[in-house]
Motif scaffolding. Structure first.
Motif, PDB file in Angstrom:
ATOM      1  N   GLY A  91      65.113  12.498  23.455  1.00 52.36           N
ATOM      2  CA  GLY A  91      63.611  12.380  24.194  1.00 52.36           C
ATOM      3  C   GLY A  91      64.333  13.239  25.023  1.00 52.36           C
ATOM      4  O   GLY A  91      65.147  13.552  25.539  1.00 52.36           O
ATOM      5  N   HIS A  92      63.262  13.875  25.542  1.00 49.96           N
ATOM      6  CA  HIS A  92      63.725  15.714  26.679  1.00 49.96           C
ATOM      7  C   HIS A  92      63.015  14.619  27.784  1.00 49.96           C
ATOM      8  O   HIS A  92      61.841  14.336  27.757  1.00 49.96           O
ATOM      9  CB  HIS A  92      62.712  16.673  25.852  1.00 49.96           C
ATOM     10  CG  HIS A  92      61.746  16.870  25.670  1.00 49.96           C
ATOM     11  ND1 HIS A  92      60.289  16.822  27.288  1.00 49.96           N
ATOM     12  CD2 HIS A  92      60.891  15.989  25.090  1.00 49.96           C
ATOM     13  CE1 HIS A  92      59.855  17.102  26.683  1.00 49.96           C
ATOM     14  NE2 HIS A  92      59.882  16.983  25.501  1.00 49.96           N
ATOM     15  N   ILE A  93      63.606  15.388  28.665  1.00 45.96           N
ATOM     16  CA  ILE A  93      62.969  13.838  30.493  1.00 45.96           C
ATOM     17  C   ILE A  93      62.631  15.840  31.172  1.00 45.96           C
ATOM     18  O   ILE A  93      61.796  16.135  32.169  1.00 45.96           O
ATOM     19  CB  ILE A  93      64.337  13.728  30.733  1.00 45.96           C
ATOM     20  CG1 ILE A  93      65.316  14.782  30.975  1.00 45.96           C
ATOM     21  CG2 ILE A  93      64.191  13.161  30.520  1.00 45.96           C
ATOM     22  CD1 ILE A  93      65.252  15.468  31.895  1.00 45.96           C
ATOM     23  N   VAL A 124      53.058  11.309  29.261  1.00 43.61           N
ATOM     24  CA  VAL A 124      52.583  11.544  27.932  1.00 43.61           C
ATOM     25  C   VAL A 124      54.035  12.249  26.919  1.00 43.61           C
ATOM     26  O   VAL A 124      55.066  11.064  26.484  1.00 43.61           O
ATOM     27  CB  VAL A 124      50.879  11.467  27.067  1.00 43.61           C
ATOM     28  CG1 VAL A 124      51.826  11.771  25.858  1.00 43.61           C
ATOM     29  CG2 VAL A 124      49.911  10.802  27.630  1.00 43.61           C
ATOM     30  N   ASP A 125      53.896  13.270  27.478  1.00 42.32           N
ATOM     31  CA  ASP A 125      54.825  13.989  26.713  1.00 42.32           C
ATOM     32  C   ASP A 125      56.046  14.675  27.848  1.00 42.32           C
ATOM     33  O   ASP A 125      55.391  15.610  28.308  1.00 42.32           O
ATOM     34  CB  ASP A 125      54.443  15.323  26.260  1.00 42.32           C
ATOM     35  CG  ASP A 125      55.411  16.422  25.489  1.00 42.32           C
ATOM     36  OD1 ASP A 125      56.758  16.177  25.030  1.00 42.32           O
ATOM     37  OD2 ASP A 125      54.961  17.523  25.490  1.00 42.32           O
ATOM     38  N   MET A 126      57.507  13.661  27.898  1.00 43.59           N
ATOM     39  CA  MET A 126      57.601  12.906  27.387  1.00 43.59           C
ATOM     40  C   MET A 126      58.753  11.730  27.797  1.00 43.59           C
ATOM     41  O   MET A 126      59.476  10.873  26.993  1.00 43.59           O
ATOM     42  CB  MET A 126      58.231  13.225  25.481  1.00 43.59           C
ATOM     43  CG  MET A 126      59.629  13.610  25.687  1.00 43.59           C
ATOM     44  SD  MET A 126      60.162  13.624  24.154  1.00 43.59           S
ATOM     45  CE  MET A 126      60.264  11.758  23.841  1.00 43.59           C
ATOM     46  N   LYS A 127      58.287  11.127  29.216  1.00 44.69           N
ATOM     47  CA  LYS A 127      59.509  10.421  30.090  1.00 44.69           C
ATOM     48  C   LYS A 127      58.548   9.034  29.363  1.00 44.69           C
ATOM     49  O   LYS A 127      58.829   8.313  29.198  1.00 44.69           O
ATOM     50  CB  LYS A 127      58.639  10.266  31.403  1.00 44.69           C
ATOM     51  CG  LYS A 127      59.423  11.868  32.069  1.00 44.69           C
ATOM     52  CD  LYS A 127      58.840  12.523  33.397  1.00 44.69           C
ATOM     53  CE  LYS A 127      59.661  13.361  33.401  1.00 44.69           C
ATOM     54  NZ  LYS A 127      59.486  13.934  34.945  1.00 44.69           N
ATOM     55  N   ASP A 158      65.475  20.882  28.410  1.00 52.21           N
ATOM     56  CA  ASP A 158      65.299  21.742  28.182  1.00 52.21           C
ATOM     57  C   ASP A 158      64.739  21.934  26.607  1.00 52.21           C
ATOM     58  O   ASP A 158      64.341  22.679  25.671  1.00 52.21           O
ATOM     59  CB  ASP A 158      66.422  23.096  28.145  1.00 52.21           C
ATOM     60  CG  ASP A 158      65.978  24.907  28.341  1.00 52.21           C
ATOM     61  OD1 ASP A 158      65.100  24.744  28.600  1.00 52.21           O
ATOM     62  OD2 ASP A 158      66.185  25.235  27.277  1.00 52.21           O
ATOM     63  N   GLU A 159      63.727  20.907  26.404  1.00 56.72           N
ATOM     64  CA  GLU A 159      62.800  20.763  25.210  1.00 56.72           C
ATOM     65  C   GLU A 159      61.781  22.196  25.291  1.00 56.72           C
ATOM     66  O   GLU A 159      61.287  22.542  24.143  1.00 56.72           O
ATOM     67  CB  GLU A 159      61.963  19.828  25.129  1.00 56.72           C
ATOM     68  CG  GLU A 159      61.224  19.375  23.592  1.00 56.72           C
ATOM     69  CD  GLU A 159      60.191  19.620  23.203  1.00 56.72           C
ATOM     70  OE1 GLU A 159      59.988  20.164  22.295  1.00 56.72           O
ATOM     71  OE2 GLU A 159      59.748  20.428  24.081  1.00 56.72           O
ATOM     72  N   GLU A 160      61.576  21.906  26.375  1.00 52.39           N
ATOM     73  CA  GLU A 160      59.744  22.873  26.045  1.00 52.39           C
ATOM     74  C   GLU A 160      60.376  24.257  26.103  1.00 52.39           C
ATOM     75  O   GLU A 160      58.850  24.824  25.943  1.00 52.39           O
ATOM     76  CB  GLU A 160      58.966  22.485  27.864  1.00 52.39           C
ATOM     77  CG  GLU A 160      58.555  20.523  28.571  1.00 52.39           C
ATOM     78  CD  GLU A 160      57.543  20.187  26.571  1.00 52.39           C
ATOM     79  OE1 GLU A 160      56.936  21.461  25.871  1.00 52.39           O
ATOM     80  OE2 GLU A 160      57.668  19.172  26.802  1.00 52.39           O
ATOM     81  N   ALA A 161      61.222  24.258  26.366  1.00 51.80           N
ATOM     82  CA  ALA A 161      61.392  25.802  27.036  1.00 51.80           C
ATOM     83  C   ALA A 161      62.486  26.329  25.528  1.00 51.80           C
ATOM     84  O   ALA A 161      63.718  27.344  25.582  1.00 51.80           O
ATOM     85  CB  ALA A 161      61.947  26.736  27.758  1.00 51.80           C
ATOM     86  N   ALA A 182      61.136  10.486  19.760  1.00 48.97           N
ATOM     87  CA  ALA A 182      60.081   9.444  20.816  1.00 48.97           C
ATOM     88  C   ALA A 182      58.957  10.547  21.227  1.00 48.97           C
ATOM     89  O   ALA A 182      58.467  10.171  22.442  1.00 48.97           O
ATOM     90  CB  ALA A 182      61.295   8.559  21.925  1.00 48.97           C
ATOM     91  N   GLU A 183      59.146  11.583  20.284  1.00 50.38           N
ATOM     92  CA  GLU A 183      57.369  12.766  21.171  1.00 50.38           C
ATOM     93  C   GLU A 183      56.006  11.941  20.994  1.00 50.38           C
ATOM     94  O   GLU A 183      56.161  10.949  19.727  1.00 50.38           O
ATOM     95  CB  GLU A 183      57.722  14.163  19.923  1.00 50.38           C
ATOM     96  CG  GLU A 183      58.354  15.061  20.808  1.00 50.38           C
ATOM     97  CD  GLU A 183      58.529  15.717  22.008  1.00 50.38           C
ATOM     98  OE1 GLU A 183      57.076  15.367  22.122  1.00 50.38           O
ATOM     99  OE2 GLU A 183      59.043  16.690  22.491  1.00 50.38           O
ATOM    100  N   PRO A 184      55.663  12.092  21.458  1.00 54.84           N
ATOM    101  CA  PRO A 184      53.961  11.702  21.130  1.00 54.84           C
ATOM    102  C   PRO A 184      53.940  11.851  19.938  1.00 54.84           C
ATOM    103  O   PRO A 184      53.305  12.977  19.790  1.00 54.84           O
ATOM    104  CB  PRO A 184      52.855  12.391  22.639  1.00 54.84           C
ATOM    105  CG  PRO A 184      53.968  12.974  23.302  1.00 54.84           C
ATOM    106  CD  PRO A 184      55.065  13.812  22.747  1.00 54.84           C
TER     107      PRO A 184
HETATM  108 ZN    ZN Z   1      57.817  16.785  24.300  1.00 56.81          ZN
END
Ligand code: ZN
Length: 370
Positions: A91-93, A124-127, A158-161, A182-184
């Motif tokens: 997962g990403h934080i 939700v995305d994605m803690k 850094d998933e979102e970028a 575990a992405e939504p």
């Molecule tokens: Zn995500």
């Protein structure tokens, strides 16, 4: 085997508050990706990772932590076991910015529980997904179940970028035979996902002063010895974008996969820059002078492709489209657009796990999807 699974389910049921509380704790630490919004109080990925590393240690994981970018660490935890049955939960934080704060009814970093939901940026995305990975490991441990295979939990930045946290991990750390992200997905098991490359198309014109533009609109009777018409790259880019829209639509019509939405193969023009002269960074050098007939335009595309498409085929198809487009114009035939794949190193390979793969089957069964 069945009794082990039942014991773990029982632990999960018994400790439902745990995953909610952990999600809330994670939401309360703002970890906005600094590439979107650099503001120290909001860019607290490292603090989130400290919390997660502590949780991993408590659950008996051997942990690892390293900076991907300055003060932006990845954290992993591992339980020993065989490589043959190894599994990663990932997962990403980082989260995206809040945007217009006044449009929120609730504190985006409050982690409030209301109407049966946790509210806040990243819930939700994605803690929530990261918390679920940790809760799953805790349930296994409390149930006293010994796993045959090595289990790892990867918590990346850094998933979102661009996904550079996960990419760094893939390049520098041991992986496993299987991975669950575990992405939504609203509870659905999604074994297939498209690929993505960022692509820069550079279109070339011919520079001239706007004072001479009239000679490209209204051909002059005595042109000998006079300046030849310029070629406006911004206008070529406009034509290119129209053609691209049709090409995109045909790709979306012709490509389908039963497990991803119809029309997934989009090509989004996300950034465009036009101006004069080629700058050192590959973009127009002058973008402040409207009196120059533009000779350089760069268009950055977000280019998606299907789970079962080969990237080399995708590249060849687009390059042929661009070449054919250029061939229809005498200027562009001599001065074809340039194509740069994987701009900023951004390339996500697609995934297409067979639905009869044991992991997929097992997940489908547990999720009630078969
Ligand atoms: Zn995500």
């Amino acid at each position: 085997m069945t009794s082990a699974i039942e014991k773990i389910w029982a632990e999960i049921d018994k400790n439902q508050d745990e995953v909610v509380e952990l999600t809330r704790e994670l939401v309360k630490i703002p970890s906005v990706n600094p590439k979107f919004q650099a503001e120290q109080g909001l860019n607290r990925e490292a603090d989130v990772q400290t919390l997660i590393q502590g949780q991993l240690k408590d659950a008996g994981f051997k942990t690892d932590r390293w900076d991907v970018f300055e003060n932006r660490p990845n954290v992993t935890g591992e339980w020993d076991g065989s490589d043959e049955k190894s599994l990663i939960l990932c997962g990403h934080i980082d989260v995206v910015p809040v945007g217009d704060a006044s449009a929120w009814d609730r504190d985006p970093f409050g982690g409030q529980v209301d109407k049966g939901r946790v509210w806040g940026r990243g819930a939700v995305d994605m803690k929530g997904g990261v918390a679920a990975c940790l809760a799953a490991a805790n349930a296994i441990r409390r149930a006293g179940v010994e796993l045959d295979g090595r289990l790892a939990i990867h918590s990346v930045v850094d998933e979102e970028a661009g996904g550079f946290g996960a990419m760094d991990l893939v390049k520098t750390r041991p992986l496993a035979k299987r991975a669950i992200v575990a992405e939504p997905t609203w509870g659905a098991v999604v074994p297939a996902e498209g690929g993505l490359s960022w692509v820069r198309v550079t279109i070339f014109g011919k520079q001239a002063h706007a004072g001479w533009r009239f000679n490209s609109i209204w051909p002059q009777p005595h042109t000998e010895g006079r300046i030849e018409p310029g070629v406006n790259a911004i206008e070529l880019a406009n034509r290119f974008l129209n053609a691209l829209r049709d090409f995109e639509a045909s790709r979306c019509r012709d490509n389908w996969h039963p497990l991803v939405p119809a029309g997934l193969a989009t090509i989004n023009p996300g950034v465009i820059r036009g101006g004069a002269g080629m700058g050192e960074d590959g973009n127009p050098a002058i973008m402040t002078n409207a009196a120059i007939i533009s000779d350089v335009v760069t268009i950055d595309l977000d280019y998606k492709f299907m789970p079962d498409e080969d990237f080399e085929d995708v590249k060849a198809e687009f390059e042929a489209f661009v070449a054919n487009f250029a061939a229809m114009d005498p200027w562009m035939r001599e001065n074809p657009p340039k194509i740069l794949w994987d701009l900023f190193d951004l390339n996500f390979p697609p995934m297409n796990t067979p639905i009869d793969h044991p992991l997929t089957q097992s997940l489908f069964e547990r999720a009630g999807q078969i």
